[in-house]
Motif scaffolding. Structure first.
Motif, short mmCIF file in Angstrom:
data_model
loop_
_atom_site.label_atom_id
_atom_site.label_comp_id
_atom_site.label_asym_id
_atom_site.label_seq_id
_atom_site.Cartn_x
_atom_site.Cartn_y
_atom_site.Cartn_z
N GLN A 1 1.00 -1.46 0.12
CA GLN A 1 -0.09 0.26 -0.03
C GLN A 1 0.54 1.75 -0.25
OE1 GLN A 1 -1.98 -1.66 3.52
NE2 GLN A 1 -4.10 -0.94 2.35
N LEU B 1 2.71 1.28 -3.14
CA LEU B 1 1.20 2.28 -4.50
C LEU B 1 1.47 3.78 -4.16
CD1 LEU B 1 -0.88 -0.73 -5.01
CD2 LEU B 1 1.09 -0.73 -6.08
N THR C 1 -2.07 0.71 -10.02
CA THR C 1 -2.71 0.03 -9.08
C THR C 1 -1.96 -1.14 -9.26
OG1 THR C 1 -4.11 -1.46 -10.73
CG2 THR C 1 -5.26 0.58 -9.64
N ALA C 2 -2.07 -2.12 -8.40
CA ALA C 2 -1.47 -3.48 -8.18
C ALA C 2 -1.30 -4.32 -10.12
CB ALA C 2 -1.55 -4.25 -7.25
N ALA D 1 -8.77 -2.98 -2.26
CA ALA D 1 -7.83 -3.10 -2.90
C ALA D 1 -6.46 -2.79 -2.29
CB ALA D 1 -7.44 -1.85 -3.75
N PRO D 2 -5.36 -3.20 -2.53
CA PRO D 2 -4.81 -3.57 -3.63
C PRO D 2 -4.39 -4.91 -3.69
CG PRO D 2 -2.80 -2.86 -2.10
CD PRO D 2 -4.29 -2.57 -1.41
#
Length: 795
Positions: free
Chosen positions: A269, A272, A298-299, A501-502
């Protein structure tokens, strides 16, 4: 080829009222969290918000203190350091992270690195290559990353050469290490540890020494390297500077298919966040050539765009280039290296397609291969560097572990394994070690080699071991999270689910199932028609678009279907739309009903027919009210639009206005803990299309003059008492009409507008959508005005 495995609907998990109140938003968020074991507010809040998570200190990782002290001593004594990495993305990012950190402390000339070549060396430390590095320059300290835990011979040689050896790794421990802790292994003779004539490392850092359930145990190689640097920088007086390396940590965690729980999820997290604002010129060049918008990264961007390009190097050529890309400060060189990665990625795609087609042929010729708990396939001509990618795709297709092997004549068969949620493939393969020449890995992925004549018996034994190493809670098959209706889906729902997410190993993208779906439109997509867009409808509900990548040639049975899909938001030229992505289908049967989240009973007080309801309302109530027809509130009364209604508050709620959608109504009811709701249900908004369009145009004009062209869709929707979908469509309609131009979407709710630069364009399709959206709003308001209280959620 269609999916043939059974559909497994995850056991219903009804979230507690405390969990629902703590996470707020759509009730599906709390339900999915509860299904995944995040079933209390104490677990959920740090899961959703890394700012609320308390990571373990570096010293909690056994061996870190000793390793950091040895490295710092080498730096202070101006010794020469060699970082030894690995060729996958975890190894690439681990190497780049350590090299960058060490050069910060020791300078460029005292830090070298080596990444093994897959085809000449394979994983690990080859003794002849270490000796070659010795001949190129002095080595006082050897630091491994993402490798080393099983390299007894090379480490013994290095110790005999008076080289200090620090091992950082995350792979499973060799048998002789079982039951020991790192400080028992530092500097001891091999005979004591169960080996023949080698000596062990001066320091060993590996989270597998930690007990099951420890928050650091699932760290990949790059996570271990980061924790070491965190401790090293603290000792060296550079505490906090390691955070600039978090972008590399995020890349490695996703690309290594690491289990994204506890500290690994926290680091991802944070990583990112760092990636979205990175200044690393190599990553910026890679994002540009991959057409990745850094601000929206994003992932999934790593898993499907950045990671494959970096992996292509290690799979097809020399991964040393990737470390240079991640550590260079030269933008021109970064661009050259990024172009090289792109060229190799194109080659990787071609090879992947060939191997996938060949694997399909093997299965078609012998369908019994699918009867085992793991799919094991072998071929003499497959490219060793690409089989892991195809294995991952087959895992998605068949929902079982997959092993793909290359077996050239006269050589050992070598290959890669990938797994499904709930099966530790590294442990399952290790249990077959009596049939293997070599192996290594972790729960999500592994590598192995064996004699070709052992493949058949290995297939049988691995099938048995997979069953023994399967999490008893996880049933084999296509895992489905929720059963939902198409008319429950919206952009808001997709945005709410994205809060989880992720996504990745340990926290998969939610799969939704809808039953009794009818296909009302079918169109091929792509240059060769390999993809497909289905227009689907459930009963008399709205029509949705379903994208089916690779489904161009698939046959659909006649009649209604059950569909499994994932939900997302598509952003194209500033326009946001709901996106359903195909996972599987079957002829329609009865699907299990979705569980209903628990919440405190809601006592709805009906004041819809009261001409002057104010005297009956409590003084401390929160008044939800929106729209352009609102009259001035009475003394002591303040209206609260949707974004100002606090979640979980114990004050009674007054629904003065009628919400424009059932989703907003449900949110208002579910997020009030008082259990007291007063329904006044006044028509305070104008839902006529021409009026709404005029109102939106006026607010845009104000934004152009007063707010530097920034329009907040959520606040605009609240001001007008409309859905965000109505406002977004109105903005697009006005832009196409030539009233202004949409410059860009700054985020999900903020759009930058400017003066018109072009004449009107086609608007017929948008007018149709705009009218339909407002018709839904009008119909819902009429429903609320006359519905029974039980139909609105009252108890």
């Amino acid at each position: 080829m269609g999916r043939a495995e059974p559909w497994v609907f995850k056991a219903p998990a009804v979230p507690s009222p405390a969990l629902v109140a703590a996470v707020g938003g759509h009730p599906w968020v709390a339900q999915l969290l509860a299904q995944r074991g995040v079933d209390t507010p104490e677990k959920a809040i740090p899961f959703l918000d890394p700012g609320q998570y308390q990571p373990a200190p570096p010293s909690a990782l056994l061996g870190v203190d000793a390793a950091a002290a040895l490295i710092l001593a080498a730096v202070q004594q101006r010794q020469h350091l060699l970082v030894w990495g690995d060729f996958d993305v975890d190894g690439q990012t681990s190497t780049a992270l350590l090299v960058t950190a060490l050069r910060t402390l020791a300078g460029d000339d005292r830090v070298r690195f080596h990444v093994p070549n897959r085809f000449e060396e394979n994983h690990g430390i080859r003794l002849h290559k270490l000796q070659e590095k010795q001949s190129e320059g002095p080595i006082d300290l050897l630091l491994t990353c993402d490798t080393g835990i099983a390299e007894a011979e090379a480490i013994g040689y290095a110790r005999d050469q008076q080289i200090v050896v620090v091992v950082t790794d995350h792979h499973d421990l060799p048998a002789e290490f079982q039951g020991l802790v790192p400080d028992r292994l530092w500097g001891i003779e091999a005979a004591e540890a169960g080996s023949a004539s080698v000596r062990r490392a001066n320091a060993i850092v590996n989270p597998k020494f930690l007990p099951e359930g420890d928050p650091l145990r699932t760290l990949p190689g790059v996570g271990v390297a980061y924790k070491l640097v965190q401790r090293l920088f603290a000792l060296a007086g550079h505490s906090g500077e390691e955070e600039r390396l978090l972008d590399l940590v995020a890349l490695g965690i996703v690309a290594d298919v690491a289990e994204q729980v506890n500290d690994a999820r926290y680091l991802l997290q944070r990583g990112l966040e760092r990636l979205r604002t990175t200044t690393r010129v190599g990553l910026l060049a890679l994002m540009q050539i991959s057409q990745v918008d850094a601000s929206q990264l994003t992932a999934e961007s790593i898993g499907f765009q950045l990671g494959p390009r970096m992996n292509a190097l290690g799979r097809l050529e020399d991964a040393t280039v990737a470390v240079e890309l991640l550590s260079t400060r030269d933008p021109i060189r970064a661009g050259q290296l990024a172009n090289q990665l792109e060229r190799l990625n194109q080659e990787r795609r071609r090879l992947t397609s060939q191997i996938a087609s060949s694997a399909d042929t093997l299965i078609e010729h012998d369908p019994s291969l699918l009867e085992f708990n793991a799919l094991v396939l072998a071929h003499p001509a497959w490219h060793a560097g690409v089989v892991g990618i195809v294995a991952s795709r087959l895992v998605e297709l068949y929902s079982k572990p997959v092993v793909l092997l290359r077996m050239p004549p006269g050589e050992l068969a070598r290959g890669s394994a990938r797994s499904v949620q709930g099966v530790d493939i590294g442990a399952a393969i290790a249990a077959c070690s009596h049939l293997l020449a070599a192996h290594g890995g972790h729960p999500g992925a592994a590598g192995l080699s064996l004699k070709p004549e052992n493949i058949a018996v290995f297939r049988q034994e691995l099938s048995r071991q997979v069953e023994l190493h399967r999490d008893p809670v996880t049933q084999p098959g296509l895992q489905i999270d929720l059963t939902v209706r198409l008319d429950e889906l919206s952009l808001e729902v997709a945005s709410q689910l994205a809060r989880l997410a992720p996504f990745g190993q340990g926290n998969p993208l939610p799969r939704l199932a809808t039953g009794g779906v009818v296909v009302v439109g079918d169109r091929r997509m792509g240059a060769e028609g390999t993809h497909r867009k289905l227009r689907i409808r459930q009963e008399e509900g709205p029509v949705r678009d379903l994208l089916w990548f690779g489904g161009g040639d698939a046959e659909l049975p006649a009649g209604p279907l059950d569909l499994v899909y994932t939900l997302g938001v598509n952003q194209y030229r500033g326009e946001r739309s709901l996106q359903l992505l195909y996972v599987a289908h079957r002829p329609a049967v009865t699907l299990p009903a979705a569980p209903v989240a628990q919440r405190p009973p809601v006592a709805l007080v009906d004041l819809r027919q009261s001409f002057e309801p104010a005297p009956a309302l409590p003084a401390q109530a929160i008044w939800y009210a929106e729209g352009t027809r609102l009259e001035t509130a009475g003394a002591g009364v303040e209206y609260a639009p949707r974004f100002a209604v606090p979640a979980g508050r114990s004050h009674p709620l007054v629904l003065w206005s009628i919400p424009p959608s059932p989703e907003l109504m449900r949110w208002l009811l579910d997020n009030n803990d008082s259990g007291q709701v007063y329904l006044c249900a006044r028509f305070t908004a104008d839902d006529a299309p021409a009026v709404v369009l005029q109102q939106v145009a006026g607010m845009v004009k104000y934004a152009l003059n007063r707010s530097e062209g920034q329009v907040d869709v959520k606040r605009m929707a609240a001001r007008l008492g409309q859905t965000e979908g109505v406002v977004r469509t109105a903005l697009l309609l006005l832009a196409r009409s030539g009233k202004f131009c949409l410059i860009e979407w700054l985020d999900a709710d903020l759009v930058l507008v400017g003066a018109a630069v072009a004449g009107p364009a086609g608007t017929e399709d948008l007018w149709t959508e705009f009218d339909a959206l407002l018709a839904e709003v009008r119909a819902y308001r009429r429903f609320v005005a006359r519905a029974r209280l039980s139909e609105l959620g009252g108890d």
